[in-house]
Scaffold this active site. Structure first.
Site, PDB file in Angstrom:
ATOM      1  N   HIS A 450       0.829  -1.203   0.000  1.00 47.72           N
ATOM      2  CA  HIS A 450       0.000   0.000   0.000  1.00 47.72           C
ATOM      3  C   HIS A 450       0.862   1.251   0.000  1.00 47.72           C
ATOM      4  CE1 HIS A 450      -3.901  -2.098   1.529  1.00 47.72           C
ATOM      5  NE2 HIS A 450      -3.833  -2.051   0.213  1.00 47.72           N
ATOM      6  N   ARG A 557     -10.469  -1.055 -12.351  1.00 45.47           N
ATOM      7  CA  ARG A 557     -10.354  -2.149 -11.387  1.00 45.47           C
ATOM      8  C   ARG A 557     -11.655  -2.225 -10.591  1.00 45.47           C
ATOM      9  NH1 ARG A 557      -5.699   1.027 -10.865  1.00 45.47           N
ATOM     10  NH2 ARG A 557      -3.781   0.060 -11.650  1.00 45.47           N
ATOM     11  N   GLU A 687      -1.624 -11.608 -19.655  1.00 47.58           N
ATOM     12  CA  GLU A 687      -0.821 -11.573 -18.435  1.00 47.58           C
ATOM     13  C   GLU A 687      -0.015 -12.846 -18.243  1.00 47.58           C
ATOM     14  OE1 GLU A 687      -3.261  -9.418 -15.097  1.00 47.58           O
ATOM     15  OE2 GLU A 687      -4.627 -10.626 -16.301  1.00 47.58           O
ATOM     16  N   ASN A 710       2.660  -6.105 -15.481  1.00 52.36           N
ATOM     17  CA  ASN A 710       3.130  -6.482 -14.150  1.00 52.36           C
ATOM     18  C   ASN A 710       3.097  -7.996 -13.968  1.00 52.36           C
ATOM     19  OD1 ASN A 710       3.175  -3.753 -13.867  1.00 52.36           O
ATOM     20  ND2 ASN A 710       1.485  -3.616 -12.431  1.00 52.36           N
ATOM     21  N   ASP A 711       1.925  -8.600 -14.220  1.00 53.97           N
ATOM     22  CA  ASP A 711       1.822 -10.053 -14.074  1.00 53.97           C
ATOM     23  C   ASP A 711       2.568 -10.783 -15.180  1.00 53.97           C
ATOM     24  OD1 ASP A 711       0.499 -10.647 -11.692  1.00 53.97           O
ATOM     25  OD2 ASP A 711      -1.436 -10.088 -12.529  1.00 53.97           O
ATOM     26  N   ARG A 721       6.362 -10.573  -8.002  1.00 48.54           N
ATOM     27  CA  ARG A 721       6.596  -9.122  -7.994  1.00 48.54           C
ATOM     28  C   ARG A 721       6.333  -8.498  -6.633  1.00 48.54           C
ATOM     29  NH1 ARG A 721       1.523  -6.222  -9.461  1.00 48.54           N
ATOM     30  NH2 ARG A 721      -0.105  -7.745  -9.855  1.00 48.54           N
ATOM     31  N   CYS A 758      -1.954  -1.897 -20.180  1.00 49.12           N
ATOM     32  CA  CYS A 758      -2.528  -1.241 -19.006  1.00 49.12           C
ATOM     33  C   CYS A 758      -1.702  -1.502 -17.752  1.00 49.12           C
ATOM     34  CB  CYS A 758      -3.969  -1.680 -18.783  1.00 49.12           C
ATOM     35  SG  CYS A 758      -4.177  -3.456 -18.545  1.00 49.12           S
TER      36      CYS A 758
END
Length: 826
Positions: A450, A557, A687, A710-711, A721, A758
């Site tokens: 976070h 999301r 992904e 990212n994935d 990650r 994205c």
């Protein structure tokens, strides 16, 4: 020590796992202190402070070795509390150590506790495993009959070998065990001598007492049968380096005190590496932030009074969070919602109430309830869950502050501060003033924590997971934080400062110009159209995106609707939220990603069993297919958004055409039931390497493809990650990832489908030209960088971008790609 007890077989080192040094157990510590397991005398204390041997009663010897390969830390992070020859009592502190530094600097912090092998001694009554506390019995030692094989004096030949030790860390536990093992076939008595001291080569503990280091001259003496062969075998093994041979050109390592800066590359002294959490460049003064622990009276003044204080403190925090939720948006809203949910956790409240009944004060009871749960998250083996432990620590502090009626002083720092900390709590990040703090770096943390998410949303450059070297930076030192490149330069030269200042000023001017022109369509310099969208998580995000010049949303999301609640949202609630976001976009396209949760992001109302590796389990679209009502309700809600077709649907974690077909069938059935004749686009996220490799097959049935870098990066490189231990190796510009992106664009183009990005690369100015050159025609970035991305595109031509992308694909490493990209954008 406190921690999780496990059998030796689970230690990630064969020397211990195969009991070469002796039998015992291992503990994965949760606190940074090793205590004496029994009364005894300190016979060996490694110079680096990472291992210690005690001689207990009846000649028994116990070895405790903190972590694996910790000798390579050179003593950094270890603080021995005793010395050789000291008599100690059970429970006495032997070695204090910085748990975070060892975790970051060594392959493992698992600590073997061994009974050194000796005839007649056996271990009985081993602890069954699980969490243990200092003072808890872990095994017993029994002395039986000594082997009847009589010892004899060595007779026969004598042989000598002189050796210069080539091992980088000298002869420590692992090499000593290998020396004993190689001597098993020989009957000769073998000793090793350093200076005036000698030790039996078959005794790892005795060998370690010699303190043999790199470059030391030692003599091997063998007496008895096959003495020459035994001495030669031992000498050859030592001279081989046993896998730890030092570079002969390398000088002896400096003492830990002298190692002020640890450089990640030999040619870049003073340059520390970290994991980018939020991009940006800043120059400032290093200042450390250390928040003291709240002092509370541990003893209660009566159960009724303390329970009332606890409930009042929790109520105060709930009211504050509810007030913040009323105007929060984006990541901050989801974090506050998570904190609010924790305060309703029945088991947490019951644990605190029970502690009060046992005599604890309200503050102590809350601490005793929260901390074990936070530790369980840290020890869960799942990096995403471990990062949530910081949220619990944050909540612990807020509630105790409310109970005690105290408040932390407002965070205030001198201008141009680059904040350094072991870690930061989410509430501390939101309290930072960007006018004072130009950026921050943390020892711990992960890129999906976070804290990282908040830094990105606030536009504060940040690096995380920098490890123990960050603590060596001197207070008030000038530093250059290049979070985009993942580096912190300490004590830069005048030229380096001047260059960085020029770049900062140029970036500020470019950003101002980009914001002024944000309303224009995104085009390359040659007129080629590239759409620039924004990633969203709320209505407020959508409003900010429009103001920043975003041309739509390439990723909404939807998890914010589903998490931190006891029941799933209904169709009407979902439709209202999606419609509000569509309205805020004022007719711009909205791509809604279906629910993407799993074992790492669980919802209490979805029965997803615990998984050893949630990233490879029931996650993404697999959850929707496993729970068809949840999938159907979300599709029905999206179909309710008006005008029909403004909201497109995107499927997460697709790995096969079969998954796409299954969702398409449900969508077509619902359209028929609702009488919708208009086309509603259904796309997929790329992904997984499987999706990239079969992009042509997927594009034949999907309306568009959007790459979640990212994935895709973590699955391609087989690195989590969210795991700081490997996070420094994760880079979306790795040639393997870029080649999969190129394959995706080729496969989609063959079927006439567009490809977007994205993931994080769409917000990375070094990656944008490469993505365009590979064939990406839509970029969905973080709201705050949309103007910069559009301005960057305006400087490119398609021909130039393609040539640059081709050069990037030919690079051997991610570092090579980033070097090329920096030269391209310079």
């Amino acid at each position: 020590m406190a921690g999780w007890l496990m059998p030796l077989e689970e230690v990630p080192d064969p020397v211990f796992a195969q009991r070469m040094l002796g039998d015992g157990v291992a503990i994965d510590p949760t606190e940074g202190c090793l205590y004496a397991p029994c009364d005894g005398e300190v016979t060996v204390l490694q110079p680096t402070g990472h291992a210690i041997t005690l001689r207990a009663g009846d000649g028994m010897e116990l070895l405790m070795h903190i972590g694996i390969d910790t000798v390579q830390l050179g003593g950094a992070g270890f603080d021995p509390q005793v010395k050789v020859g000291d008599r100690v009592r059970a429970g006495q502190a032997l070695i204090r150590f910085d748990l975070d530094a060892v975790v970051c600097g060594a392959p493992s912090v698992v600590t073997p506790v061994l009974l050194i092998a000796q005839d007649g001694l056996t271990i009985t009554g081993k602890h069954g495993g699980g969490m243990v506390a200092p003072g808890e019995p872990i095994f017993a030692i029994r002395r039986g009959d000594v082997s009847a094989e009589a010892s004899t004096e060595a007779v026969g030949e004598t042989a000598f070998r002189d050796v210069i030790v080539p091992l980088a860390h000298g002869i420590h536990a692992r090499p000593a065990a290998k020396l004993r093992e190689v001597l098993v076939p020989f009957a000769a008595k073998v000793t090793i001598t350093k200076g005036t001291q000698s030790a039996d080569a078959r005794s790892p503990v005795r060998l370690m007492t010699l303190g043999i280091k790199l470059g030391d001259a030692i003599r091997i003496t063998a007496e008895g049968g096959r003495a020459d062969e035994a001495a030669a075998t031992l000498a050859a093994l030592i001279e081989s380096g046993m896998g730890e041979k030092a570079d002969p050109t390398t000088a002896a390592a400096p003492s830990p005190a002298a190692a002020v800066i640890v450089s990640p590359t030999a040619n870049e002294p003073g340059l520390l590496a970290g994991v980018p959490a939020a991009p940006g460049l800043a120059i400032g003064t290093a200042r450390f932030f250390r928040l003291p622990e709240l002092t509370i009276d541990p003893i209660g003044k009566g159960a009724s009074l303390e329970r009332a204080r606890l409930e009042d403190g929790i109520a105060r925090v709930i009211r504050a969070i509810d007030g913040d939720l009323s105007h929060a948006a984006g990541p901050m809203r989801s974090i506050l919602a998570a904190h609010r949910s924790m305060l309703d956790d029945h088991e947490l409240l019951e644990a605190a109430r029970q502690a009060i009944l046992d005599g604890a004060s309200a503050g102590m009871a809350w601490r005793q309830a929260v901390r074990p749960q936070a530790e369980l998250l840290r020890q869960s083996g799942d990096a995403h869950l471990a990062e949530r432990a910081d949220d619990m620590v944050d909540l612990e502090r807020r509630v105790i502050s409310a109970i005690e009626g105290v408040q932390d002083a407002p965070l205030s720092f001198p201008p141009d501060t680059i904040l350094l900390a072991d870690d930061l709590l989410p509430s501390q990040v939101t309290a930072l003033d960007p006018a004072q703090v130009r950026g921050f770096c943390t020892v711990r943390g992960g890129p999906t924590s976070h804290v990282a998410i908040l830094a990105a949303s606030l536009g504060i450059p940040a690096l995380v997971a920098m490890g123990a070297p960050l603590r060596a930076v001197r207070e008030s030192e000038t530093v250059i934080l290049d979070a985009t490149a993942g580096t912190l330069r300490v004590a830069p030269t005048g030229t380096q400062r001047s260059d960085a200042r020029t770049r900062v000023d140029a970036r500020a001017a470019a950003l101002a110009a980009a914001r002024a022109a944000a309303g224009a369509q995104a085009k390359l310099a040659d007129g080629t159209r590239i759409e620039v969208f924004a990633n969203l998580g709320s209505v407020r995000d959508a409003e900010r995106a429009v103001a920043a010049g975003a041309e739509g949303s390439g990723l909404l999301r939807t998890e914010f609707l589903f998490l931190d609640r006891e029941t799933p949202p209904g169709v009407a609630e979902q439709t209202a939220e999606y419609q509000a976001i569509a309205d805020a976009l004022q007719g711009r396209p909205l791509i809604i990603r279906l629910l993407d949760i799993g074992g790492d992001k669980p919802a209490p109302y979805l029965p997803i069993a615990a998984e050893e590796n949630p990233a490879l389990g029931l996650r993404g679209i697999r959850v929707g297919l496993a729970h068809p009502q949840v999938l159907e309700d979300q599709l029905r809600a999206i179909l309710g958004v008006r005008p029909i077709g403004i909201a497109k649907i995107m499927l997460p974690m697709i790995a096969s055409v079969g998954e796409l077909r299954a969702v398409r069938a449900v969508l077509d059935r619902l359209r028929g039931e609702l009488g919708i004749v208009e086309n509603v686009e259904l796309g997929i996220m790329v992904e997984t390497p499987a999706a990239a490799a079969t992009a042509d097959l997927l594009a034949a049935e999907a309306d568009f493809l959007s790459i979640g870098t990212n994935d895709l990066t973590q699955y391609t490189l087989a690195m989590d990650r969210g795991n700081p231990a490997v996070a420094s190796g994760i880079d979306g510009l790795h040639p393997a990832v870029l080649r999969l992106i190129a394959d995706t664009c080729r496969g989609a183009s063959a079927k006439g489908r567009w490809v977007g990005v994205c993931g994080g690369l769409a917000s990375d100015p070094l990656a944008v030209p490469i993505l365009v050159g590979l064939g990406v025609t839509e970029l969905s970035a973080t709201v705050s960088v949309v103007p910069e991305v559009k301005a960057l595109l305006a400087t490119l031509t398609l021909e130039r971008a393609r040539a640059h992308a081709a050069a990037a694909l030919a690079c051997a490493t991610a570092a090579d790609v980033r070097r090329l990209a920096r030269e391209f954008t310079a």
